[in-house]
Each structure stands twice: as structure tokens, then as C-alpha cells.
Design a protein around this motif. Structure first.
Motif, PDB file in Angstrom:
ATOM      1  N   HIS A 162       2.179   1.836  -3.595  1.00  0.00           N
ATOM      2  CA  HIS A 162       1.202   2.359  -4.549  1.00  0.00           C
ATOM      3  C   HIS A 162       0.761   3.776  -4.196  1.00  0.00           C
ATOM      4  O   HIS A 162       0.468   4.575  -5.104  1.00  0.00           O
ATOM      5  N   ARG A 163       0.730   4.112  -2.924  1.00  0.00           N
ATOM      6  CA  ARG A 163       0.418   5.503  -2.570  1.00  0.00           C
ATOM      7  C   ARG A 163       1.491   6.439  -3.109  1.00  0.00           C
ATOM      8  O   ARG A 163       1.188   7.518  -3.648  1.00  0.00           O
ATOM      9  N   ARG A 201      -3.517   9.840 -18.698  1.00  0.00           N
ATOM     10  CA  ARG A 201      -2.570   8.967 -17.988  1.00  0.00           C
ATOM     11  C   ARG A 201      -2.265   7.759 -18.876  1.00  0.00           C
ATOM     12  O   ARG A 201      -3.081   6.858 -19.012  1.00  0.00           O
ATOM     13  N   HIS A 210      -3.939  -0.756 -14.247  1.00  0.00           N
ATOM     14  CA  HIS A 210      -4.575   0.066 -13.226  1.00  0.00           C
ATOM     15  C   HIS A 210      -4.339   1.557 -13.451  1.00  0.00           C
ATOM     16  O   HIS A 210      -5.249   2.376 -13.256  1.00  0.00           O
ATOM     17  N   TYR A 211      -3.112   1.919 -13.857  1.00  0.00           N
ATOM     18  CA  TYR A 211      -2.770   3.328 -13.961  1.00  0.00           C
ATOM     19  C   TYR A 211      -2.950   3.893 -15.366  1.00  0.00           C
ATOM     20  O   TYR A 211      -2.963   5.114 -15.532  1.00  0.00           O
ATOM     21  N   LYS A 242       0.814  -1.223   0.000  1.00  0.00           N
ATOM     22  CA  LYS A 242       0.000   0.000   0.000  1.00  0.00           C
ATOM     23  C   LYS A 242       0.846   1.270   0.000  1.00  0.00           C
ATOM     24  O   LYS A 242       0.556   2.214  -0.763  1.00  0.00           O
ATOM     25  N   GLU A 284       1.160   6.660  -6.936  1.00  0.00           N
ATOM     26  CA  GLU A 284       0.014   7.503  -7.282  1.00  0.00           C
ATOM     27  C   GLU A 284       0.327   8.976  -7.036  1.00  0.00           C
ATOM     28  O   GLU A 284      -0.074   9.849  -7.841  1.00  0.00           O
ATOM     29  N   ASN A 285       1.055   9.285  -5.987  1.00  0.00           N
ATOM     30  CA  ASN A 285       1.443  10.674  -5.725  1.00  0.00           C
ATOM     31  C   ASN A 285       2.315  11.229  -6.849  1.00  0.00           C
ATOM     32  O   ASN A 285       2.168  12.391  -7.254  1.00  0.00           O
ATOM     33  N   LEU A 324       2.248  10.242  -9.971  1.00  0.00           N
ATOM     34  CA  LEU A 324       1.387  10.432 -11.133  1.00  0.00           C
ATOM     35  C   LEU A 324       0.547  11.705 -10.988  1.00  0.00           C
ATOM     36  O   LEU A 324       0.401  12.478 -11.941  1.00  0.00           O
ATOM     37  N   GLN A 325      -0.003  11.912  -9.808  1.00  0.00           N
ATOM     38  CA  GLN A 325      -0.809  13.107  -9.583  1.00  0.00           C
ATOM     39  C   GLN A 325       0.037  14.374  -9.723  1.00  0.00           C
ATOM     40  O   GLN A 325      -0.419  15.393 -10.266  1.00  0.00           O
TER      41      GLN A 325
END
Length: 296
Positions: free
Chosen positions: A151-152, A242, A234-235, A148, A155-156, A158-159
Motif C-alpha cells: 500500500h505504501r 482521485r 480507500h483510494y 503495508k 500510494e506513492n 497515486l501521489q
């Protein structure tokens, strides 16, 4: 919450960020981790060398040059045999665990059936990893404190790229044992590009990679035998700006697969991959420029 795995892997993963982030490309090497805890090796049927058969050895180093070119590189320190972040969070085989898995676990996926779930049952040619069942709580702790947070953090990234640039390209970096593509694909590929058959990234990104590699003498295949795993699926959201694409490189091009050491081919492959990265950066810049012009 304190992460009990932080010292075990010191740290579990790392993100090498450029001094100046100049491109909306993000590179990720989720399977290059090579820190094997003593407790894990001692609890295995296999020796430490055999456990490495599912490891993408040196892939993080092959792509390290992207950082000086303005792109971040994320990589795991924990090994794929211990925990695979390129799976759903709870793809788990109940036969591996002592205790009952939570009801939300996906116990019936094809990857679980093949022994390659979030916590793998096998490495290499179906070689069983564990000498005995794992306590359920231990498996869930790996997911909670390794999967977790990984992936957090991804994701950060990517954002952050999406905010900075309006779109992004995630390049998921992997390697394959020699013989895999030869067995499963007539092309005998040196590199396999996976974009989930065009669903995870605009097709021109794969075109750019294929062109650059062909120019340098590589045999390239698309989506067979590797179309991309959970991360790509997923991404990747091209409609949302994206894009995600996977690159699999044949290990025999740059390393001795029996001794886990670099060969004379390592420098050439690294240089060629940096040429690919630079071409993708130019393509992404053109893509963003065209988008801005269209908007204006």
C-alpha cells in the motif's frame, strides 16, 4: 528494516513503469499473485490447485499492454489466499490464530464473518485453508512486510500521478469465477464495473468502460455483485481528483478455470481491454483539459 518475505516471493510485488508516463491512469492487479510458498501449501488442508481458486489468474497479463501505452501496472506476486491487500489492514478472524490479536484488529466485519479477511480463512466455496491455527505473530508479520509495503508503493504511485497531472484514475483489475454473476445478477454479466455506486469515481468513467465493452459484444453490469473492495473505497476521492474504479472479468472468457491455462479467448480479451484502457486515457485527457480550461 529487512523484509523476511522478499526472497520468499522474489519480490512480493512489482511495478511495471512505462518508459514515458503519459497518462494519469494507474492499473493495479492485487490478486494475480501465484507464488505459493511450500510452507504455506504444506500447512494447508488443501492441495496447491485448490488454493488457487481465489486467485485472479493472468489478470496482470491481460492488462500488461497498458505499460507500452504510458501507464504503470502494479501487481502482487504473493497470492490472495496468503494475504489480501484488498481488505483493511487488520480484518482478522480470531478463530484462525493461536494467540491474542491486537485490540485494533477489526474482527467483526462482514468480510471476516465470510472467511475473507486480510488473511483469508477460506477459498472457493467455503473450503477451509488451514489445517491448524496460525501463530498471531506470523499473521502480523505478513501484514507488516507484505500488506503495508504494497500500500505504501501504491500510494506513492497515486501521489506521483497527482503531482504530474493534477488528477488520476486508479483501475483495480480483478476476475470472477464463471457462475458468480449468473447466480447473483440477472444480467449474467461478462464484466462487472464497480465504482462504489458512484462514490469512488466520476460516473462517466464507468460509462466509457461500459460503452466500449458493449461495442465489443460483452454483457456488462455495474456494482452488482461487485461494487469495489477496500482499494476502490480507500483510494477513491473524486472531490480530491482521485478516481478509483474496479473491473471484474469473467474467467471463462480467457482461461480454463479447472486447469489454470489460457484459452483461445485470451488474446481477444486482452485486445478488448486495451481498447477500454485507451478510451479511458482519452476520457481522462479530455477531463483534465476541461479542468484546465475552466481554471483559466
Amino acid at each position: 528494516m529487512t523484509n523476511p518475505f522478499a526472497d520468499l516471493f522474489a519480490p512480493p510485488f512489482q511495478i511495471a513503469e512505462p518508459a514515458s508516463w503519459t497518462t494519469p491512469l494507474i492499473f493495479n492487479s492485487p490478486h494475480s499473485g501465484r507464488v505459493y510458498p511450500d510452507s504455506f501449501v504444506k500447512g494447508s488442508r488443501l492441495d496447491a490447485i485448490t488454493l488457487r481458486r481465489s486467485e485472479d489468474t493472468f489478470v496482470d497479463e491481460l492488462f500488461a499492454g497498458v505499460v507500452s501505452r504510458g501507464a504503470p501496472l502494479m501487481s502482487a506476486n504473493f497470492p490472495r489466499a496468503y494475504l489480501d491487500v484488498n481488505r483493511e489492514p487488520y480484518e482478522l478472524d480470531p478463530r484462525m490464530f493461536d494467540g491474542r490479536l491486537p485490540a485494533y484488529a477489526n474482527t467483526r466485519s462482514l468480510r471476516v464473518a465470510g472467511g475473507l479477511g486480510t488473511i483469508a480463512r477460506i477459498v472457493g466455496d467455503a473450503q477451509e485453508i488451514y489445517a491448524r491455527r496460525i501463530p498471531v505473530d506470523e499473521g502480523l508479520q505478513r501484514i507488516e512486510h507484505l500488506y503495508k509495503p504494497y500500500h505504501r508503493a501504491l500510494e506513492n504511485l497515486l501521489q506521483n500521478a497527482l503531482r504530474r497531472f493534477g488528477a488520476l484514475l486508479l483501475v483495480d483489475c480483478h476476475s470472477m469465477p464463471s457462475g458468480v454473476a449468473q447466480r447473483e445478477d440477472a444480467s449474467k454479466a461478462d464484466v462487472v464495473i464497480g465504482d462504489r455506486y458512484g462514490s469512488s469515481a466520476a460516473g462517466f468513467f464507468a460509462d466509457v468502460i461500459e460503452h466500449e465493452l458493449h461495442q465489443r459484444g460483452y454483457v456488462v453490469a455495474r456494482n452488482k455483485p461487485y461494487a469495489g473492495g477496500y482499494i476502490t473505497e480507500h483510494y477513491g476521492d473524486p472531490a480530491g481528483g482521485r478516481h478509483a474504479i474496479q473491473i471484474e472479468i469473467c474467467r471463462s472468457l480467457y482461461m480454463d478455470e479447472r486447469r489454470y491455462v489460457r484459452t483461445h479467448g485470451f488474446a481477444r480479451v486482452a485486445d478488448d481491454l486495451m481498447a477500454v484502457a485507451e478510451a479511458l486515457m482519452r476520457e481522462m485527457s479530455d477531463y483534465l483539459g476541461a479542468g484546465r480550461l475552466a481554471a483559466e
